[in-house]
Design an enzyme around this catalytic site. Structure first.
Site, PDB file in Angstrom:
ATOM      1  N   ASP A 146      16.450 -32.514  21.231  1.00  0.00           N
ATOM      2  CA  ASP A 146      15.774 -33.173  22.289  1.00  0.00           C
ATOM      3  C   ASP A 146      16.736 -34.045  23.373  1.00  0.00           C
ATOM      4  O   ASP A 146      16.616 -33.587  24.582  1.00  0.00           O
ATOM      5  CB  ASP A 146      14.913 -34.375  21.709  1.00  0.00           C
ATOM      6  CG  ASP A 146      15.715 -35.341  20.555  1.00  0.00           C
ATOM      7  OD1 ASP A 146      16.803 -34.900  20.346  1.00  0.00           O
ATOM      8  OD2 ASP A 146      14.917 -36.154  20.062  1.00  0.00           O
ATOM      9  N   ASP A 168      23.248 -37.711  23.346  1.00  0.00           N
ATOM     10  CA  ASP A 168      23.555 -39.063  23.747  1.00  0.00           C
ATOM     11  C   ASP A 168      25.168 -38.916  23.833  1.00  0.00           C
ATOM     12  O   ASP A 168      25.762 -38.812  24.684  1.00  0.00           O
ATOM     13  CB  ASP A 168      22.668 -39.964  22.835  1.00  0.00           C
ATOM     14  CG  ASP A 168      22.841 -41.381  23.513  1.00  0.00           C
ATOM     15  OD1 ASP A 168      23.681 -41.688  24.551  1.00  0.00           O
ATOM     16  OD2 ASP A 168      22.602 -42.248  22.811  1.00  0.00           O
ATOM     17  N   PHE A 185      17.039 -45.760  27.334  1.00  0.00           N
ATOM     18  CA  PHE A 185      16.411 -45.247  26.453  1.00  0.00           C
ATOM     19  C   PHE A 185      15.245 -44.661  26.931  1.00  0.00           C
ATOM     20  O   PHE A 185      14.413 -45.220  27.746  1.00  0.00           O
ATOM     21  CB  PHE A 185      16.293 -46.404  25.565  1.00  0.00           C
ATOM     22  CG  PHE A 185      15.692 -46.060  24.214  1.00  0.00           C
ATOM     23  CD1 PHE A 185      16.478 -45.368  23.046  1.00  0.00           C
ATOM     24  CD2 PHE A 185      14.345 -46.159  23.842  1.00  0.00           C
ATOM     25  CE1 PHE A 185      16.085 -45.148  22.044  1.00  0.00           C
ATOM     26  CE2 PHE A 185      13.885 -45.797  22.459  1.00  0.00           C
ATOM     27  CZ  PHE A 185      14.814 -45.104  21.865  1.00  0.00           C
ATOM     28  N   LYS A 223      22.704 -37.235  28.252  1.00  0.00           N
ATOM     29  CA  LYS A 223      23.211 -38.392  29.034  1.00  0.00           C
ATOM     30  C   LYS A 223      24.559 -38.214  29.387  1.00  0.00           C
ATOM     31  O   LYS A 223      25.427 -38.823  28.298  1.00  0.00           O
ATOM     32  CB  LYS A 223      23.040 -39.614  28.084  1.00  0.00           C
ATOM     33  CG  LYS A 223      21.327 -39.835  27.785  1.00  0.00           C
ATOM     34  CD  LYS A 223      21.225 -41.117  27.047  1.00  0.00           C
ATOM     35  CE  LYS A 223      19.875 -41.663  26.831  1.00  0.00           C
ATOM     36  NZ  LYS A 223      19.666 -42.726  25.765  1.00  0.00           N
TER      37      LYS A 223
HETATM   38  P1  5GP Z   1      23.981 -38.746  19.720  1.00  0.00           P
HETATM   39  O1  5GP Z   1      24.321 -38.483  18.400  1.00  0.00           O
HETATM   40  O2  5GP Z   1      24.240 -37.783  20.879  1.00  0.00           O
HETATM   41  O3  5GP Z   1      24.521 -40.070  20.100  1.00  0.00           O
HETATM   42  O4  5GP Z   1      22.195 -39.070  19.654  1.00  0.00           O
HETATM   43  C1  5GP Z   1      21.585 -38.128  19.445  1.00  0.00           C
HETATM   44  C2  5GP Z   1      20.249 -38.419  18.804  1.00  0.00           C
HETATM   45  O5  5GP Z   1      20.043 -39.828  19.101  1.00  0.00           O
HETATM   46  C3  5GP Z   1      19.073 -37.766  19.435  1.00  0.00           C
HETATM   47  O6  5GP Z   1      18.757 -36.489  18.484  1.00  0.00           O
HETATM   48  C4  5GP Z   1      17.990 -38.562  19.301  1.00  0.00           C
HETATM   49  O7  5GP Z   1      17.449 -38.829  17.935  1.00  0.00           O
HETATM   50  C5  5GP Z   1      18.611 -40.140  19.360  1.00  0.00           C
HETATM   51  N1  5GP Z   1      18.512 -40.758  20.996  1.00  0.00           N
HETATM   52  C6  5GP Z   1      19.707 -40.768  21.563  1.00  0.00           C
HETATM   53  N2  5GP Z   1      19.194 -41.128  22.717  1.00  0.00           N
HETATM   54  C7  5GP Z   1      17.784 -41.424  22.671  1.00  0.00           C
HETATM   55  C8  5GP Z   1      16.968 -41.920  23.272  1.00  0.00           C
HETATM   56  O8  5GP Z   1      17.056 -42.496  24.849  1.00  0.00           O
HETATM   57  N3  5GP Z   1      15.875 -42.302  23.094  1.00  0.00           N
HETATM   58  C9  5GP Z   1      15.191 -41.874  21.789  1.00  0.00           C
HETATM   59  N4  5GP Z   1      14.083 -41.912  21.501  1.00  0.00           N
HETATM   60  N5  5GP Z   1      16.266 -41.286  20.890  1.00  0.00           N
HETATM   61  C10 5GP Z   1      17.673 -41.175  21.278  1.00  0.00           C
END
Ligand code: 5GP
Length: 190
Positions: free
Chosen positions: A111, A114, A163, A142
């Site tokens: 999805d 981040d 977010f 992002k």
């Molecule tokens: P990362 O491991 O890349 O930091 O984060 C990935 C996961 O964090 C995504 O699969 C999602 O579940 C969650 N996440 C990151 N940013 C957001 C956001 O803006 N909104 C939501 N609902 N989940 C996020």
């Protein structure tokens, strides 16, 4: 509770206000573009698409319905943010793959990327099983949050650090059912 205001431009979750950011039409148009590109690039390669649960379920099902080449699907589940809007910095595998990865073309479907920590974890997990190729498709990216060296092959939308919820993305498990994506409104500005 979700509160509607002027054609669902605003969603309120646990006293946080979210404003419409990407509407359904825009999302569906972009999903089709990504699927068309994947159809061209994976023709004859019989990829396995891996859905990263829970957040990617809606993007995954829309994307897969636009995939016209021979393919397989599988599911992987990682720990989520819990009730927070900030990553815990830890990744836990809650459901492993059920497919044979060796010598297959793998497309991870996320999805949102981040910090890239979850994708780094999944890349290691899959690469240990010697796939033929490893590609990443994410609806949202992002770029300013990225902390790990992750090459994303298919990006729906590059967004700011704020977010977001909806279209599979949750806030404390709510809002996954929304057809559009909403962005957190902070300090009266967005
Ligand atoms: P990362 O491991 O890349 O930091 O984060 C990935 C996961 O964090 C995504 O699969 C999602 O579940 C969650 N996440 C990151 N940013 C957001 C956001 O803006 N909104 C939501 N609902 N989940 C996020």
């Amino acid at each position: 509770m979700t509160k509607n205001k002027s054609k669902k431009d605003i969603v309120i979750l646990n006293k946080n206000t979210f404003k419409l950011y990407l509407d359904e039409k825009k999302i569906q148009k972009r999903v089709l573009q990504l699927a068309n590109k994947i159809n061209r690039e994976f023709k004859g390669k019989e990829p396995i698409f891996i859905c990263v649960l829970n957040g990617a379920f809606m993007f995954f099902s829309d994307l897969i319905r636009q995939i016209t080449i021979d393919c397989e699907v599988d599911f992987l589940k990682l720990s989520s943010y819990g009730d927070s809007k900030i990553s815990s910095g830890k990744v836990t595998l809650l459901k492993d793959l059920n497919c044979e990865v060796r010598n297959r073309n793998i497309v991870m479907v996320e999805d949102i990327v981040d910090t890239g920590l979850s994708m780094k974890y999944m890349r290691n997990l899959v690469m240990q099983q010697n796939p033929k190729s490893f590609s990443i498709a994410t609806l949202l990216l992002k770029p300013d949050s990225l902390k790990y060296d992750i090459d994303v092959d298919y990006v729906g939308f590059k967004i700011s650090n704020k977010f977001v919820v909806g279209y599979g993305l949750d806030f404390a498990q709510k809002a996954r059912n929304l057809r559009a994506i909403y962005q957190l409104k902070t300090n009266g500005k967005i």
